[in-house]
Design a protein around this motif. Structure first.
Motif, PDB file in Angstrom:
ATOM      1  N   ILE A   1      51.646  75.617  26.168  1.00 12.54           N
ATOM      2  CA  ILE A   1      52.768  76.115  25.367  1.00 12.54           C
ATOM      3  C   ILE A   1      53.091  77.528  25.815  1.00 12.54           C
ATOM      4  O   ILE A   1      52.253  78.434  25.731  1.00 12.54           O
ATOM      5  CB  ILE A   1      52.442  76.088  23.864  1.00 12.54           C
ATOM      6  CG1 ILE A   1      52.137  74.646  23.420  1.00 12.54           C
ATOM      7  CG2 ILE A   1      53.594  76.669  23.054  1.00 12.54           C
ATOM      8  CD1 ILE A   1      51.703  74.525  21.975  1.00 12.54           C
ATOM      9  N   ILE A   2      54.293  77.694  26.312  1.00 10.82           N
ATOM     10  CA  ILE A   2      54.735  79.014  26.772  1.00 10.82           C
ATOM     11  C   ILE A   2      55.110  79.859  25.562  1.00 10.82           C
ATOM     12  O   ILE A   2      56.007  79.499  24.789  1.00 10.82           O
ATOM     13  CB  ILE A   2      55.936  78.883  27.727  1.00 10.82           C
ATOM     14  CG1 ILE A   2      55.558  78.049  28.955  1.00 10.82           C
ATOM     15  CG2 ILE A   2      56.434  80.258  28.157  1.00 10.82           C
ATOM     16  CD1 ILE A   2      56.737  77.691  29.844  1.00 10.82           C
TER      17      ILE A   2
ATOM     18  N   PHE B   1      57.257  76.688  36.264  1.00  7.87           N
ATOM     19  CA  PHE B   1      56.520  75.724  35.437  1.00  7.87           C
ATOM     20  C   PHE B   1      56.859  74.289  35.851  1.00  7.87           C
ATOM     21  O   PHE B   1      58.014  73.911  35.937  1.00  7.87           O
ATOM     22  CB  PHE B   1      56.896  75.952  33.974  1.00  7.87           C
ATOM     23  CG  PHE B   1      56.070  75.183  32.991  1.00  7.87           C
ATOM     24  CD1 PHE B   1      54.849  75.668  32.568  1.00  7.87           C
ATOM     25  CD2 PHE B   1      56.507  73.972  32.472  1.00  7.87           C
ATOM     26  CE1 PHE B   1      54.079  74.969  31.655  1.00  7.87           C
ATOM     27  CE2 PHE B   1      55.758  73.267  31.559  1.00  7.87           C
ATOM     28  CZ  PHE B   1      54.533  73.773  31.150  1.00  7.87           C
ATOM     29  N   GLU B   2      55.826  73.483  36.083  1.00  9.07           N
ATOM     30  CA  GLU B   2      55.991  72.059  36.378  1.00  9.07           C
ATOM     31  C   GLU B   2      55.093  71.268  35.435  1.00  9.07           C
ATOM     32  O   GLU B   2      53.957  71.654  35.164  1.00  9.07           O
ATOM     33  CB  GLU B   2      55.627  71.752  37.834  1.00  9.07           C
ATOM     34  CG  GLU B   2      56.587  72.372  38.838  1.00  9.07           C
ATOM     35  CD  GLU B   2      56.248  71.988  40.267  1.00  9.07           C
ATOM     36  OE1 GLU B   2      55.297  71.186  40.453  1.00  9.07           O
ATOM     37  OE2 GLU B   2      56.919  72.481  41.190  1.00  9.07           O
ATOM     38  N   TYR B   3      55.602  70.123  34.958  1.00  9.48           N
ATOM     39  CA  TYR B   3      54.845  69.305  34.018  1.00  9.48           C
ATOM     40  C   TYR B   3      53.601  68.727  34.683  1.00  9.48           C
ATOM     41  O   TYR B   3      53.643  68.287  35.818  1.00  9.48           O
ATOM     42  CB  TYR B   3      55.707  68.157  33.480  1.00  9.48           C
ATOM     43  CG  TYR B   3      57.044  68.588  32.941  1.00  9.48           C
ATOM     44  CD1 TYR B   3      57.164  69.669  32.071  1.00  9.48           C
ATOM     45  CD2 TYR B   3      58.208  67.900  33.299  1.00  9.48           C
ATOM     46  CE1 TYR B   3      58.389  70.059  31.584  1.00  9.48           C
ATOM     47  CE2 TYR B   3      59.443  68.276  32.820  1.00  9.48           C
ATOM     48  CZ  TYR B   3      59.533  69.361  31.958  1.00  9.48           C
ATOM     49  OH  TYR B   3      60.760  69.742  31.480  1.00  9.48           O
TER      50      TYR B   3
ATOM     51  N   GLU C   1      53.337  66.710  28.016  1.00 14.00           N
ATOM     52  CA  GLU C   1      53.948  67.998  28.323  1.00 14.00           C
ATOM     53  C   GLU C   1      55.423  67.815  28.688  1.00 14.00           C
ATOM     54  O   GLU C   1      56.285  68.574  28.227  1.00 14.00           O
ATOM     55  CB  GLU C   1      53.197  68.645  29.489  1.00 14.00           C
ATOM     56  CG  GLU C   1      53.365  70.156  29.540  1.00 14.00           C
ATOM     57  CD  GLU C   1      52.389  70.785  30.520  1.00 14.00           C
ATOM     58  OE1 GLU C   1      51.422  71.418  30.069  1.00 14.00           O
ATOM     59  OE2 GLU C   1      52.599  70.647  31.743  1.00 14.00           O
ATOM     60  N   LYS C   2      55.705  66.806  29.482  1.00 12.19           N
ATOM     61  CA  LYS C   2      57.092  66.513  29.864  1.00 12.19           C
ATOM     62  C   LYS C   2      57.929  66.144  28.641  1.00 12.19           C
ATOM     63  O   LYS C   2      59.058  66.642  28.470  1.00 12.19           O
ATOM     64  CB  LYS C   2      57.123  65.361  30.869  1.00 12.19           C
ATOM     65  CG  LYS C   2      58.504  65.010  31.409  1.00 12.19           C
ATOM     66  CD  LYS C   2      58.382  63.903  32.466  1.00 12.19           C
ATOM     67  CE  LYS C   2      59.715  63.673  33.173  1.00 12.19           C
ATOM     68  NZ  LYS C   2      60.737  63.115  32.279  1.00 12.19           N
ATOM     69  N   MET C   3      57.376  65.297  27.785  1.00 12.20           N
ATOM     70  CA  MET C   3      58.094  64.875  26.582  1.00 12.20           C
ATOM     71  C   MET C   3      58.367  66.062  25.659  1.00 12.20           C
ATOM     72  O   MET C   3      59.450  66.188  25.091  1.00 12.20           O
ATOM     73  CB  MET C   3      57.272  63.810  25.846  1.00 12.20           C
ATOM     74  CG  MET C   3      57.982  63.174  24.669  1.00 12.20           C
ATOM     75  SD  MET C   3      57.198  61.632  24.145  1.00 12.20           S
ATOM     76  CE  MET C   3      55.483  62.107  24.000  1.00 12.20           C
TER      77      MET C   3
END
Length: 375
Positions: free
Chosen positions: A243-244, A310-312, A317-319
Protein backbone atom coordinates in the motif's frame (compact mmCIF):
# COMPACT_ATOMS: atom_id res chain seq x y z
CA UNK A 1 -40.01 28.99 9.12
CA UNK A 2 -39.82 27.63 5.58
CA UNK A 3 -36.87 25.50 4.49
CA UNK A 4 -36.13 23.81 1.18
CA UNK A 5 -33.87 20.77 1.35
CA UNK A 6 -32.23 18.84 -1.48
CA UNK A 7 -30.45 15.52 -1.00
CA UNK A 8 -32.74 14.30 1.78
CA UNK A 9 -32.31 10.68 0.66
CA UNK A 10 -28.52 10.95 0.86
CA UNK A 11 -26.06 10.21 3.67
CA UNK A 12 -25.87 13.73 5.07
CA UNK A 13 -29.15 15.08 3.71
CA UNK A 14 -31.20 12.46 5.55
CA UNK A 15 -29.60 13.46 8.85
CA UNK A 16 -30.16 17.15 8.11
CA UNK A 17 -33.82 16.26 7.53
CA UNK A 18 -33.95 14.52 10.92
CA UNK A 19 -32.42 17.52 12.66
CA UNK A 20 -34.77 19.99 10.97
CA UNK A 21 -37.84 17.96 11.92
CA UNK A 22 -36.59 17.70 15.49
CA UNK A 23 -36.17 21.48 15.48
CA UNK A 24 -39.77 21.91 14.29
CA UNK A 25 -41.01 19.55 17.02
CA UNK A 26 -39.11 21.31 19.79
CA UNK A 27 -40.02 24.80 18.54
CA UNK A 28 -43.54 24.37 17.17
CA UNK A 29 -44.88 26.99 14.81
CA UNK A 30 -47.83 26.76 12.41
CA UNK A 31 -45.61 28.20 9.68
CA UNK A 32 -42.92 25.51 9.95
CA UNK A 33 -42.62 23.74 6.62
CA UNK A 34 -39.93 21.58 5.11
CA UNK A 35 -40.03 21.41 1.31
CA UNK A 36 -38.05 18.39 0.14
CA UNK A 37 -36.91 18.40 -3.47
CA UNK A 38 -36.35 14.78 -4.51
CA UNK A 39 -36.65 12.40 -7.43
CA UNK A 40 -38.30 9.04 -7.88
CA UNK A 41 -35.89 6.11 -7.84
CA UNK A 42 -37.18 3.72 -10.46
CA UNK A 43 -40.57 2.51 -9.23
CA UNK A 44 -39.90 3.86 -5.74
CA UNK A 45 -41.55 7.28 -5.52
CA UNK A 46 -39.96 10.24 -3.75
CA UNK A 47 -42.76 10.04 -1.15
CA UNK A 48 -42.05 6.39 -0.40
CA UNK A 49 -38.32 7.05 -0.14
CA UNK A 50 -38.83 9.81 2.43
CA UNK A 51 -41.41 7.80 4.36
CA UNK A 52 -38.97 4.89 4.60
CA UNK A 53 -36.33 7.19 6.05
CA UNK A 54 -38.85 8.43 8.63
CA UNK A 55 -40.13 5.03 9.76
CA UNK A 56 -37.12 2.71 9.94
CA UNK A 57 -35.06 1.30 12.80
CA UNK A 58 -32.42 3.99 12.28
CA UNK A 59 -34.93 6.88 12.43
CA UNK A 60 -34.28 8.95 15.59
CA UNK A 61 -36.58 7.92 18.45
CA UNK A 62 -38.03 11.41 18.83
CA UNK A 63 -39.34 11.18 15.26
CA UNK A 64 -40.52 7.60 15.63
CA UNK A 65 -42.54 8.64 18.69
CA UNK A 66 -44.27 11.42 16.75
CA UNK A 67 -45.23 9.00 13.99
CA UNK A 68 -45.23 9.21 10.23
CA UNK A 69 -48.64 10.87 9.84
CA UNK A 70 -47.78 13.77 12.14
CA UNK A 71 -44.30 14.18 10.68
CA UNK A 72 -45.76 14.47 7.20
CA UNK A 73 -47.69 17.54 8.35
CA UNK A 74 -44.38 19.37 8.37
CA UNK A 75 -43.29 18.09 4.97
CA UNK A 76 -44.11 18.73 1.35
CA UNK A 77 -42.27 16.60 -1.18
CA UNK A 78 -41.67 18.15 -4.58
CA UNK A 79 -40.34 16.22 -7.55
CA UNK A 80 -37.32 18.02 -9.00
CA UNK A 81 -38.80 18.06 -12.51
CA UNK A 82 -41.82 20.00 -11.20
CA UNK A 83 -39.68 22.63 -9.44
CA UNK A 84 -38.48 24.16 -12.65
CA UNK A 85 -41.93 24.68 -14.12
CA UNK A 86 -44.58 24.94 -11.42
CA UNK A 87 -45.28 28.56 -10.56
CA UNK A 88 -47.53 27.60 -7.65
CA UNK A 89 -44.62 25.90 -5.90
CA UNK A 90 -42.38 28.90 -6.44
CA UNK A 91 -44.95 31.19 -4.87
CA UNK A 92 -45.26 28.90 -1.83
CA UNK A 93 -41.55 28.90 -1.05
CA UNK A 94 -41.11 32.68 -0.99
CA UNK A 95 -38.87 33.64 1.92
CA UNK A 96 -37.52 30.10 2.43
CA UNK A 97 -33.99 29.04 3.27
CA UNK A 98 -32.53 26.69 0.66
CA UNK A 99 -30.18 23.99 2.01
CA UNK A 100 -28.64 22.36 -1.04
CA UNK A 101 -27.20 19.06 0.16
CA UNK A 102 -27.67 16.98 -2.98
CA UNK A 103 -24.50 15.93 -4.75
CA UNK A 104 -22.77 13.11 -6.56
CA UNK A 105 -19.91 11.88 -4.36
CA UNK A 106 -17.48 10.05 -6.61
CA UNK A 107 -13.70 10.21 -6.08
CA UNK A 108 -12.97 8.47 -9.38
CA UNK A 109 -9.97 9.60 -11.40
CA UNK A 110 -11.24 7.82 -14.52
CA UNK A 111 -11.22 10.10 -17.55
CA UNK A 112 -14.51 8.75 -18.93
CA UNK A 113 -16.38 9.76 -15.75
CA UNK A 114 -15.13 13.35 -15.55
CA UNK A 115 -18.02 14.96 -17.43
CA UNK A 116 -20.67 13.01 -15.52
CA UNK A 117 -19.18 13.84 -12.09
CA UNK A 118 -18.79 17.52 -13.02
CA UNK A 119 -22.27 17.89 -14.51
CA UNK A 120 -24.05 16.01 -11.71
CA UNK A 121 -22.58 18.39 -9.13
CA UNK A 122 -22.37 21.68 -11.00
CA UNK A 123 -25.38 21.73 -13.31
CA UNK A 124 -27.88 20.91 -10.56
CA UNK A 125 -26.49 23.74 -8.44
CA UNK A 126 -26.74 26.22 -11.31
CA UNK A 127 -30.28 25.10 -12.17
CA UNK A 128 -31.46 25.49 -8.58
CA UNK A 129 -29.93 28.93 -8.33
CA UNK A 130 -31.41 30.03 -11.64
CA UNK A 131 -34.94 28.91 -10.75
CA UNK A 132 -35.08 29.65 -7.02
CA UNK A 133 -32.96 32.74 -6.39
CA UNK A 134 -35.82 35.27 -6.81
CA UNK A 135 -37.84 33.49 -4.11
CA UNK A 136 -35.44 32.35 -1.38
CA UNK A 137 -33.94 34.39 1.45
CA UNK A 138 -30.63 32.48 1.63
CA UNK A 139 -28.70 29.85 -0.33
CA UNK A 140 -26.89 27.34 1.90
CA UNK A 141 -24.54 25.14 -0.11
CA UNK A 142 -23.13 21.92 1.33
CA UNK A 143 -19.67 21.56 -0.17
CA UNK A 144 -16.66 19.55 0.90
CA UNK A 145 -13.58 20.48 2.91
CA UNK A 146 -11.56 18.80 0.15
CA UNK A 147 -12.48 21.55 -2.30
CA UNK A 148 -9.46 23.19 -0.65
CA UNK A 149 -7.43 21.01 -3.00
CA UNK A 150 -3.93 19.68 -2.36
CA UNK A 151 -2.77 21.75 0.60
CA UNK A 152 -0.40 21.29 3.52
CA UNK A 153 -0.19 22.96 6.90
CA UNK A 154 -3.14 24.79 8.47
CA UNK A 155 -6.18 25.40 6.24
CA UNK A 156 -8.44 28.34 7.06
CA UNK A 157 -12.15 28.79 6.32
CA UNK A 158 -11.86 31.12 3.32
CA UNK A 159 -11.35 29.29 0.03
CA UNK A 160 -12.31 32.21 -2.19
CA UNK A 161 -9.73 34.89 -1.48
CA UNK A 162 -6.57 32.87 -1.95
CA UNK A 163 -3.47 34.15 -3.71
CA UNK A 164 -3.24 30.90 -5.68
CA UNK A 165 -5.52 28.53 -7.59
CA UNK A 166 -5.96 25.23 -5.74
CA UNK A 167 -4.92 22.01 -7.46
CA UNK A 168 -7.48 19.24 -7.00
CA UNK A 169 -7.05 15.46 -6.79
CA UNK A 170 -10.12 14.57 -8.82
CA UNK A 171 -13.14 15.94 -10.67
CA UNK A 172 -15.40 15.71 -7.61
CA UNK A 173 -13.21 18.11 -5.60
CA UNK A 174 -12.95 20.48 -8.56
CA UNK A 175 -16.70 20.38 -9.25
CA UNK A 176 -17.53 21.26 -5.64
CA UNK A 177 -14.98 24.09 -5.70
CA UNK A 178 -16.42 25.36 -8.99
CA UNK A 179 -19.96 25.26 -7.53
CA UNK A 180 -18.83 27.15 -4.43
CA UNK A 181 -17.31 29.89 -6.56
CA UNK A 182 -20.46 30.08 -8.67
CA UNK A 183 -22.74 30.48 -5.62
CA UNK A 184 -20.47 33.04 -3.94
CA UNK A 185 -20.13 35.11 -7.12
CA UNK A 186 -23.78 35.02 -8.20
CA UNK A 187 -25.21 35.62 -4.73
CA UNK A 188 -22.92 38.59 -4.11
CA UNK A 189 -23.89 40.04 -7.48
CA UNK A 190 -27.60 40.19 -6.52
CA UNK A 191 -27.19 40.73 -2.77
CA UNK A 192 -28.58 37.31 -1.80
CA UNK A 193 -27.19 35.96 1.49
CA UNK A 194 -25.33 32.68 1.10
CA UNK A 195 -23.41 30.19 3.16
CA UNK A 196 -20.93 27.48 2.20
CA UNK A 197 -20.62 24.63 4.71
CA UNK A 198 -17.92 22.04 4.07
CA UNK A 199 -17.80 18.68 5.87
CA UNK A 200 -14.70 16.52 5.60
CA UNK A 201 -14.95 12.73 5.16
CA UNK A 202 -18.23 11.67 6.75
CA UNK A 203 -18.21 8.74 9.17
CA UNK A 204 -20.91 7.02 11.21
CA UNK A 205 -22.89 8.54 14.07
CA UNK A 206 -20.99 9.21 17.29
CA UNK A 207 -23.21 11.54 19.32
CA UNK A 208 -25.76 10.40 21.88
CA UNK A 209 -26.74 6.80 22.46
CA UNK A 210 -28.99 5.93 19.48
CA UNK A 211 -27.62 3.77 16.66
CA UNK A 212 -24.03 4.74 17.28
CA UNK A 213 -21.71 4.25 14.28
CA UNK A 214 -24.66 3.92 11.88
CA UNK A 215 -24.18 5.35 8.41
CA UNK A 216 -26.55 4.69 5.47
CA UNK A 217 -23.83 4.33 2.84
CA UNK A 218 -20.22 3.18 3.10
CA UNK A 219 -17.80 5.42 1.24
CA UNK A 220 -14.12 6.48 1.17
CA UNK A 221 -12.20 4.67 3.98
CA UNK A 222 -15.10 2.24 4.40
CA UNK A 223 -14.61 1.09 0.81
CA UNK A 224 -11.01 0.15 1.51
CA UNK A 225 -12.15 -1.80 4.58
CA UNK A 226 -14.82 -3.49 2.48
CA UNK A 227 -12.33 -4.50 -0.20
CA UNK A 228 -9.91 -6.11 2.24
CA UNK A 229 -12.68 -7.62 4.38
CA UNK A 230 -14.05 -9.64 1.46
CA UNK A 231 -10.56 -10.36 0.12
CA UNK A 232 -9.47 -11.69 3.54
CA UNK A 233 -12.40 -14.10 3.54
CA UNK A 234 -11.63 -15.62 0.16
CA UNK A 235 -10.27 -19.14 0.07
CA UNK A 236 -6.54 -19.59 -0.22
CA UNK A 237 -3.44 -17.87 1.07
CA UNK A 238 -3.49 -14.09 1.45
CA UNK A 239 -1.28 -12.46 -1.17
CA UNK A 240 0.97 -9.59 -0.09
CA UNK A 241 -0.39 -6.15 -0.98
CA UNK A 242 1.90 -3.14 -0.95
CA UNK A 243 0.00 0.00 0.00
CA UNK A 244 1.55 3.24 -1.17
CA UNK A 245 1.14 5.79 1.63
CA UNK A 246 2.88 8.86 3.02
CA UNK A 247 3.57 8.09 6.69
CA UNK A 248 2.88 11.72 7.65
CA UNK A 249 -0.42 12.25 5.87
CA UNK A 250 -3.80 12.10 7.55
CA UNK A 251 -7.52 11.90 6.81
CA UNK A 252 -10.04 14.20 8.46
CA UNK A 253 -13.17 12.27 9.49
CA UNK A 254 -16.28 13.77 11.09
CA UNK A 255 -19.45 11.99 12.31
CA UNK A 256 -22.54 12.45 10.13
CA UNK A 257 -24.80 13.41 13.05
CA UNK A 258 -22.35 16.10 14.16
CA UNK A 259 -22.29 17.62 10.66
CA UNK A 260 -26.10 17.69 10.51
CA UNK A 261 -26.34 19.38 13.90
CA UNK A 262 -23.82 22.04 12.88
CA UNK A 263 -25.71 22.73 9.64
CA UNK A 264 -28.98 23.23 11.54
CA UNK A 265 -27.24 25.35 14.18
CA UNK A 266 -25.58 27.54 11.55
CA UNK A 267 -27.84 28.14 8.55
CA UNK A 268 -29.57 31.16 10.13
CA UNK A 269 -26.30 32.86 11.15
CA UNK A 270 -25.75 35.77 8.78
CA UNK A 271 -22.19 36.38 9.97
CA UNK A 272 -20.92 33.01 8.69
CA UNK A 273 -20.38 32.72 4.94
CA UNK A 274 -17.87 29.86 4.95
CA UNK A 275 -17.32 27.10 7.49
CA UNK A 276 -15.34 23.88 7.42
CA UNK A 277 -17.16 21.19 9.43
CA UNK A 278 -14.17 19.06 10.29
CA UNK A 279 -12.44 17.30 13.14
CA UNK A 280 -10.02 19.21 15.31
CA UNK A 281 -7.37 16.58 14.61
CA UNK A 282 -7.04 14.55 11.44
CA UNK A 283 -6.51 10.81 11.74
CA UNK A 284 -3.05 9.56 10.77
CA UNK A 285 -3.44 7.56 7.57
CA UNK A 286 -0.90 4.91 8.48
CA UNK A 287 -2.53 4.25 11.85
CA UNK A 288 -5.98 4.17 10.25
CA UNK A 289 -4.87 1.62 7.66
CA UNK A 290 -3.31 -0.57 10.36
CA UNK A 291 -6.54 -0.51 12.37
CA UNK A 292 -8.62 -1.34 9.30
CA UNK A 293 -6.42 -4.28 8.30
CA UNK A 294 -6.42 -5.62 11.84
CA UNK A 295 -10.23 -5.49 12.06
CA UNK A 296 -10.88 -7.10 8.66
CA UNK A 297 -8.26 -9.78 9.22
CA UNK A 298 -5.95 -9.05 6.31
CA UNK A 299 -2.43 -9.56 7.64
CA UNK A 300 -0.24 -9.80 4.54
CA UNK A 301 0.37 -6.17 3.63
CA UNK A 302 3.28 -3.76 3.48
CA UNK A 303 3.40 0.04 3.53
CA UNK A 304 5.75 1.63 1.01
CA UNK A 305 6.59 5.15 -0.11
CA UNK A 306 5.33 6.37 -3.50
CA UNK A 307 7.00 4.38 -6.27
CA UNK A 308 6.66 5.77 -9.78
CA UNK A 309 7.82 2.45 -11.30
CA UNK A 310 5.28 0.40 -9.36
CA UNK A 311 4.35 -2.93 -10.98
CA UNK A 312 1.80 -5.41 -9.64
CA UNK A 313 3.20 -8.55 -8.02
CA UNK A 314 -0.01 -10.55 -7.73
CA UNK A 315 -3.71 -10.60 -8.60
CA UNK A 316 -4.94 -9.01 -5.35
CA UNK A 317 -2.54 -6.10 -5.69
CA UNK A 318 -3.67 -5.60 -9.29
CA UNK A 319 -7.34 -5.78 -8.30
CA UNK A 320 -6.81 -3.25 -5.49
CA UNK A 321 -4.96 -0.67 -7.58
CA UNK A 322 -7.32 -0.98 -10.53
CA UNK A 323 -10.35 -0.34 -8.32
CA UNK A 324 -10.55 1.50 -5.00
CA UNK A 325 -6.79 1.91 -4.60
CA UNK A 326 -6.49 3.98 -7.75
CA UNK A 327 -8.94 6.58 -6.46
CA UNK A 328 -7.71 6.65 -2.84
CA UNK A 329 -3.99 6.83 -3.66
CA UNK A 330 -4.01 10.64 -4.20
CA UNK A 331 -5.22 11.03 -0.60
CA UNK A 332 -2.70 8.52 0.74
CA UNK A 333 0.29 10.41 -0.67
CA UNK A 334 -0.81 13.97 0.10
CA UNK A 335 1.09 16.20 2.49
CA UNK A 336 -0.31 16.36 6.00
CA UNK A 337 -2.70 19.21 6.83
CA UNK A 338 -5.10 20.35 9.53
CA UNK A 339 -8.04 22.77 9.61
CA UNK A 340 -8.63 25.84 11.72
CA UNK A 341 -11.58 24.79 13.92
CA UNK A 342 -11.77 27.81 16.24
CA UNK A 343 -15.09 29.04 14.86
CA UNK A 344 -16.56 25.56 14.47
CA UNK A 345 -15.83 24.55 18.06
CA UNK A 346 -17.58 27.71 19.30
CA UNK A 347 -20.76 26.60 17.50
CA UNK A 348 -20.79 23.00 18.71
CA UNK A 349 -18.04 21.13 20.51
CA UNK A 350 -16.21 18.81 18.12
CA UNK A 351 -16.30 15.12 19.08
CA UNK A 352 -12.96 13.38 19.45
CA UNK A 353 -12.11 10.55 17.07
CA UNK A 354 -9.49 8.30 18.69
CA UNK A 355 -8.29 4.79 17.84
CA UNK A 356 -11.22 3.20 19.69
CA UNK A 357 -13.78 5.37 17.94
CA UNK A 358 -12.29 4.69 14.50
CA UNK A 359 -12.15 0.96 15.22
CA UNK A 360 -15.81 1.00 16.25
CA UNK A 361 -16.76 2.61 12.93
CA UNK A 362 -15.08 -0.26 11.09
CA UNK A 363 -16.54 -2.92 13.40
CA UNK A 364 -20.04 -1.58 12.81
CA UNK A 365 -19.53 -1.76 9.05
CA UNK A 366 -18.24 -5.34 9.26
CA UNK A 367 -21.13 -6.39 11.52
CA UNK A 368 -23.54 -5.03 8.90
CA UNK A 369 -21.61 -6.61 6.03
CA UNK A 370 -21.06 -3.16 4.47
CA UNK A 371 -24.68 -3.14 3.26
CA UNK A 372 -25.86 0.31 2.16
CA UNK A 373 -29.35 1.52 2.98
CA UNK A 374 -31.08 1.91 -0.39
CA UNK A 375 -34.04 4.24 -0.66
Amino acid sequence: MKIILTGATGVLGSHIMYELLELFIKKPNLNNKLYIIARNNGKNSAENRINELLSSYYTPKILQNIGLNDLNKYIEIINFDIVVKEELFLEKIKGAYLIHSAGYVNLSTDEELKDKIFDENVQLTKTLFSVLHPYIKKFIYIGTAFSSGIRKGLIGTDFHNLDFTPEHRNTYEYAKYHSENFIARECRAIGLPFQILRPSVIGGKMLGTENNYFIPKYMVFYLLAKFFHFTANRKGKQENVRIIVNAETSLNIIPVDYVAKVVVNTFEKDDIEQLNIVNKKSFNMLKGLELIMNEVGYTNFTFIANDLDFEYKNSVEKMYYESIGKHLKPYFISDANEYDTTLLNSILEIPKLDNEGFTNLIRYAIANNFQDIKV
